[in-house]
Design a protein around this motif. Structure first.
Motif, PDB file in Angstrom:
ATOM      1  N   SER A 121      16.791 -55.054  -8.683  1.00 29.72           N
ATOM      2  CA  SER A 121      16.182 -56.034  -7.776  1.00 29.72           C
ATOM      3  C   SER A 121      15.467 -57.103  -8.578  1.00 29.72           C
ATOM      4  O   SER A 121      14.877 -56.805  -9.630  1.00 29.72           O
ATOM      5  CB  SER A 121      15.207 -55.340  -6.820  1.00 29.72           C
ATOM      6  OG  SER A 121      14.624 -56.272  -5.943  1.00 29.72           O
ATOM      7  N   LYS A 122      15.536 -58.345  -8.067  1.00 25.31           N
ATOM      8  CA  LYS A 122      14.828 -59.460  -8.660  1.00 25.31           C
ATOM      9  C   LYS A 122      14.146 -60.255  -7.545  1.00 25.31           C
ATOM     10  O   LYS A 122      14.743 -60.482  -6.487  1.00 25.31           O
ATOM     11  CB  LYS A 122      15.775 -60.371  -9.440  1.00 25.31           C
ATOM     12  CG  LYS A 122      16.345 -59.723 -10.689  1.00 25.31           C
ATOM     13  CD  LYS A 122      17.201 -60.716 -11.471  1.00 25.31           C
ATOM     14  CE  LYS A 122      17.728 -60.085 -12.755  1.00 25.31           C
ATOM     15  NZ  LYS A 122      18.562 -61.033 -13.538  1.00 25.31           N
ATOM     16  N   ILE A 123      12.913 -60.659  -7.792  1.00 29.31           N
ATOM     17  CA  ILE A 123      12.153 -61.419  -6.787  1.00 29.31           C
ATOM     18  C   ILE A 123      12.880 -62.739  -6.511  1.00 29.31           C
ATOM     19  O   ILE A 123      13.213 -63.497  -7.421  1.00 29.31           O
ATOM     20  CB  ILE A 123      10.715 -61.677  -7.262  1.00 29.31           C
ATOM     21  CG1 ILE A 123       9.982 -60.338  -7.475  1.00 29.31           C
ATOM     22  CG2 ILE A 123       9.964 -62.548  -6.266  1.00 29.31           C
ATOM     23  CD1 ILE A 123       9.831 -59.531  -6.215  1.00 29.31           C
ATOM     24  N   THR A 142      18.297 -57.517  -3.642  1.00 26.37           N
ATOM     25  CA  THR A 142      18.300 -56.138  -4.149  1.00 26.37           C
ATOM     26  C   THR A 142      19.704 -55.568  -4.031  1.00 26.37           C
ATOM     27  O   THR A 142      20.397 -55.815  -3.036  1.00 26.37           O
ATOM     28  CB  THR A 142      17.313 -55.262  -3.363  1.00 26.37           C
ATOM     29  OG1 THR A 142      16.006 -55.852  -3.454  1.00 26.37           O
ATOM     30  CG2 THR A 142      17.279 -53.846  -3.919  1.00 26.37           C
ATOM     31  N   GLY A 199      13.727 -59.521  -2.398  1.00 28.35           N
ATOM     32  CA  GLY A 199      13.676 -58.646  -3.573  1.00 28.35           C
ATOM     33  C   GLY A 199      12.441 -57.754  -3.577  1.00 28.35           C
ATOM     34  O   GLY A 199      11.597 -57.817  -2.669  1.00 28.35           O
ATOM     35  N   ILE A 200      12.342 -56.947  -4.581  1.00 31.67           N
ATOM     36  CA  ILE A 200      11.252 -55.956  -4.696  1.00 31.67           C
ATOM     37  C   ILE A 200      10.555 -56.191  -6.026  1.00 31.67           C
ATOM     38  O   ILE A 200      11.202 -56.315  -7.073  1.00 31.67           O
ATOM     39  CB  ILE A 200      11.798 -54.516  -4.628  1.00 31.67           C
ATOM     40  CG1 ILE A 200      12.661 -54.308  -3.376  1.00 31.67           C
ATOM     41  CG2 ILE A 200      10.659 -53.500  -4.666  1.00 31.67           C
ATOM     42  CD1 ILE A 200      13.344 -52.958  -3.314  1.00 31.67           C
ATOM     43  N   ASP A 201       9.232 -56.249  -6.004  1.00 33.19           N
ATOM     44  CA  ASP A 201       8.488 -56.421  -7.256  1.00 33.19           C
ATOM     45  C   ASP A 201       8.517 -55.119  -8.052  1.00 33.19           C
ATOM     46  O   ASP A 201       8.873 -54.056  -7.540  1.00 33.19           O
ATOM     47  CB  ASP A 201       7.042 -56.842  -6.968  1.00 33.19           C
ATOM     48  CG  ASP A 201       6.326 -55.828  -6.090  1.00 33.19           C
ATOM     49  OD1 ASP A 201       5.881 -54.791  -6.628  1.00 33.19           O
ATOM     50  OD2 ASP A 201       6.255 -56.050  -4.848  1.00 33.19           O
ATOM     51  N   ASP A 202       8.105 -55.226  -9.303  1.00 29.88           N
ATOM     52  CA  ASP A 202       8.233 -54.090 -10.218  1.00 29.88           C
ATOM     53  C   ASP A 202       7.387 -52.900  -9.797  1.00 29.88           C
ATOM     54  O   ASP A 202       7.832 -51.733  -9.899  1.00 29.88           O
ATOM     55  CB  ASP A 202       7.839 -54.517 -11.631  1.00 29.88           C
ATOM     56  CG  ASP A 202       8.819 -55.524 -12.215  1.00 29.88           C
ATOM     57  OD1 ASP A 202       9.957 -55.590 -11.702  1.00 29.88           O
ATOM     58  OD2 ASP A 202       8.446 -56.244 -13.166  1.00 29.88           O
ATOM     59  N   SER A 203       6.185 -53.135  -9.328  1.00 29.74           N
ATOM     60  CA  SER A 203       5.313 -52.017  -8.944  1.00 29.74           C
ATOM     61  C   SER A 203       5.876 -51.264  -7.749  1.00 29.74           C
ATOM     62  O   SER A 203       5.868 -50.029  -7.720  1.00 29.74           O
ATOM     63  CB  SER A 203       3.901 -52.531  -8.646  1.00 29.74           C
ATOM     64  OG  SER A 203       3.943 -53.472  -7.574  1.00 29.74           O
ATOM     65  N   THR A 204       6.392 -52.000  -6.756  1.00 27.01           N
ATOM     66  CA  THR A 204       6.972 -51.349  -5.575  1.00 27.01           C
ATOM     67  C   THR A 204       8.228 -50.584  -5.948  1.00 27.01           C
ATOM     68  O   THR A 204       8.457 -49.459  -5.480  1.00 27.01           O
ATOM     69  CB  THR A 204       7.282 -52.387  -4.497  1.00 27.01           C
ATOM     70  OG1 THR A 204       6.101 -53.126  -4.187  1.00 27.01           O
ATOM     71  CG2 THR A 204       7.798 -51.711  -3.245  1.00 27.01           C
ATOM     72  N   LEU A 205       9.072 -51.199  -6.811  1.00 25.07           N
ATOM     73  CA  LEU A 205      10.288 -50.524  -7.239  1.00 25.07           C
ATOM     74  C   LEU A 205       9.961 -49.245  -8.018  1.00 25.07           C
ATOM     75  O   LEU A 205      10.612 -48.204  -7.827  1.00 25.07           O
ATOM     76  CB  LEU A 205      11.116 -51.470  -8.114  1.00 25.07           C
ATOM     77  CG  LEU A 205      12.440 -50.913  -8.641  1.00 25.07           C
ATOM     78  CD1 LEU A 205      13.358 -50.526  -7.489  1.00 25.07           C
ATOM     79  CD2 LEU A 205      13.129 -51.938  -9.537  1.00 25.07           C
ATOM     80  N   GLN A 206       8.914 -49.312  -8.857  1.00 24.72           N
ATOM     81  CA  GLN A 206       8.506 -48.123  -9.599  1.00 24.72           C
ATOM     82  C   GLN A 206       8.016 -47.023  -8.657  1.00 24.72           C
ATOM     83  O   GLN A 206       8.295 -45.835  -8.857  1.00 24.72           O
ATOM     84  CB  GLN A 206       7.414 -48.499 -10.608  1.00 24.72           C
ATOM     85  CG  GLN A 206       6.999 -47.352 -11.530  1.00 24.72           C
ATOM     86  CD  GLN A 206       8.118 -46.935 -12.451  1.00 24.72           C
ATOM     87  OE1 GLN A 206       8.986 -47.725 -12.771  1.00 24.72           O
ATOM     88  NE2 GLN A 206       8.110 -45.676 -12.865  1.00 24.72           N
TER      89      GLN A 206
END
Length: 581
Positions: free
Chosen positions: A563-565, A569, A512-519
């Motif tokens: 996406s969720k850690i 994704t 998954g992708i963390d929130d900062s990377t997804l942003q």
């Protein structure tokens, strides 16, 4: 038609029309305000003068009436008359000589005023005592006037025009007996000539008409022949009236003592004459101002637009990509600055055109060299086919299948310019299958995939190579760093949106992708943002941009990322279902 309109739709004509329109509005408003103010002032002045004339005339009329009232009051209080009327009221007979003595009373009234033509004395039984005849008061007057005289208890009652003699004015007064508690002793009838009430104000110029009407609207003073009824003027509430085929301003005043109405008619032409002169002066001043303003507006608009026209002419003379400067000088600082700025822009653009031209030459040479160095796709296909048969001869079935998959993949990706960039969903999914088989050789058992799509969706058309970048991202970013087997799922289904759309979902069960990377990925996909690096979503940015280009007019298309850690994704494509043809 449009050329004729464009010929007149110039800046100078627009400025001239705007200036003239504003001036016309200003002149009209100023003229109307001035005209109304001055005309109102003239009318008010004339009305005030007329009211003053009415007051003066009414004062003179009241003076005449008061004179008659005083003389008749003295007459009825005369001792001789009181004695005779008391004897008559007591039933005693009055001798001829006693009746003849009443002539002295009549002469006393007539000697003090020239307007009284006759004085008549009647008993309370309406028989005439003087002059010496046997006529009755009821034959002379309507009984209503006799009753009115009784009600007034000795006050002089003004009857007005005698119906039997229109040249005479009548007034009656009851004779109260002083020695018998002011009871009715008889009547005193005064007959006056109507000319007695004709008078003119010496301060007037004689243009106005003065009328006097009794309570029955009969003219006492007519100021002209042929007038028999003034009820129309007496009852009207309008200030402007028509009388004798001429328009007048009417001012009237009713006497409380006599009930008569004094009317002053002032010719409207005398008032409007000054207004007409004022109107002519306002129109003449407005016309002169309009002409001068048009000339000044024309000169001003020409001074402004002529340098602009010269600048436009210099811009139209541009030939062969080289801009021509404008050397003319304008009359105003702003236009000079505009011309200077244009000349500086021309110099800069000529310099830039020269640089761009040189860069295009270098770029063309570079592209030509790159084209010469390209590998012929047919040579690549032939080489892969030869490799396939070589592997078949050596019983390398797995490697041979890999070569076939690579050949199909290259044939799908490397297409001629004439080939349509739109494919069916089935063709795109088949290409994804070949790509996953190739990537399966690399990852082995660590990679598993599943493609789900109903047969009815496989015939829908879509742009080529939209799904592969998403699958590639799912493998490289989702499964490459995962320990153990990873699953990539490609699912095609109908969207839940109101408009008919196809929903393509590419999911992985990676970290998954963390929130900062997804942003960061979402921000890098915004218009005008450049992206670089392996994990900044270059494939997603490319797909999103292509969707905007292919479906620019559709509102239901789009790309979303969930996406969720620890769970993976999912990237979802919303593609409108377009009709074929």
């Amino acid at each position: 038609m449009w050329q004729k309109v464009a010929h007149w739709n110039t800046l100078r004509n627009q400025m001239l029309a705007g200036f003239v329109s504003v001036m016309v509005i200003v002149l009209v408003c100023a003229g109307i305000i001035t005209f109304n103010s001055v005309s109102t002032l003239l009318k008010n002045k004339a009305e005030g003068q007329m009211k003053q004339t009415v007051n003066q005339a009414n004062g003179r009329l009241e003076a005449l009436i008061h004179q008659i009232d005083t003389l008749t009051l003295q007459a009825v209080n005369d001792s001789n008359l009181q004695r005779l009327m008391l004897a008559s009221a007591s039933g005693e007979g009055i001798s001829f000589s006693e009746r003849q003595s009443l002539l002295q009373t009549a002469n006393q009234i007539q000697s003090y005023t020239s307007g009284v033509t006759s004085v008549e004395v009647y008993s309370r039984m309406y028989s005439r005592l003087f002059p010496l005849d046997e006529q009755s008061l009821s034959d002379k007057l309507n009984m209503a006037w006799i009753e009115r005289a009784d009600q007034e208890m000795g006050k002089l009652v003004w009857i007005g025009i005698d119906p039997k003699d229109t040249e005479s004015v009548l007034a009656i007064r009851r004779i109260n007996l002083v020695d018998r508690w002011f009871s009715n002793g008889g009547y005193l009838l005064i007959r006056m000539n109507r000319t007695y009430f004709e008078f003119k104000d010496p301060q007037t110029n004689g243009q106005e008409r003065m009328l006097l009407a009794d309570s029955a609207a009969r003219p006492i003073v007519a100021d002209g022949a042929g007038i028999t009824d003034l009820s129309g003027l007496q009852q009207t509430g309008s200030q402007s009236v028509e009388f004798g085929q001429q328009r007048y301003i009417l001012v009237k005043q009713t006497s409380e003592e006599t009930g008569w109405t004094l009317l002053i008619l002032y010719p409207e032409s005398d008032i409007t004459e000054g207004i007409s002169t004022l109107r002519l002066a306002v129109v003449a001043a407005g016309a002169i101002g309009f002409v001068l303003f048009v000339i000044m507006s024309f000169l001003l608009s020409t001074m402004i637009t002529r340098p602009i026209l010269r600048l436009m002419k210099a811009m139209r003379n541009t030939r062969q990509g080289v801009l021509t400067p404008n050397p003319s000088i304008a009359y105003t600082t702003e236009l000079n600055d505009l011309n200077t700025t244009y000349n500086q822009m021309v110099d800069s653009m000529n310099h830039l055109i020269k640089l761009v031209y040189e860069k295009e030459i270098l770029q063309s040479r570079t592209e030509l060299q790159a084209l010469q160095a390209q590998i012929n796709p047919h040579f690549l296909y032939n080489t892969l086919e030869a490799l396939y048969w070589s592997l078949q001869g050596k019983d390398e079935e797995e490697l041979a299948d890999l070569v076939v998959a690579m050949s199909d993949l290259f044939r799908y990706v490397i297409s001629s310019p004439s080939k349509d960039e739109w494919v069916t969903v089935g063709e795109e999914l088949e290409h994804i299958e070949h790509y996953l088989r190739i990537m399966g050789i690399r990852f082995g058992d660590r990679l598993a995939w599943r493609i789900e799509a109903e047969d009815g969706y496989r015939s829908i058309r879509m742009p080529k190579l939209l799904i592969q970048p998403l699958v590639e991202n799912a493998i490289l970013h989702g499964l490459e760093g995962k320990i153990g087997q990873g699953l990539v799922t490609v699912q095609v289904e109908l969207s839940s949106a109101e408009a008919p759309a196809l929903r393509v979902s590419v999911c992985d069960d990676g970290p998954g992708i963390d929130d900062s990377t997804l942003q960061a990925i979402l921000e890098s996909n915004q218009p005008g943002r450049a992206s670089s690096g392996k994990r900044t979503g270059m494939g997603i940015s490319n797909v999103k941009r292509r969707i905007q280009l292919y479906y620019s007019a559709e509102s239901s298309c789009g790309l979303t990322i969930n996406s969720k850690i620890g769970q993976g994704t999912c990237v979802h494509l919303e593609l409108p279902i377009l009709e074929e043809g």
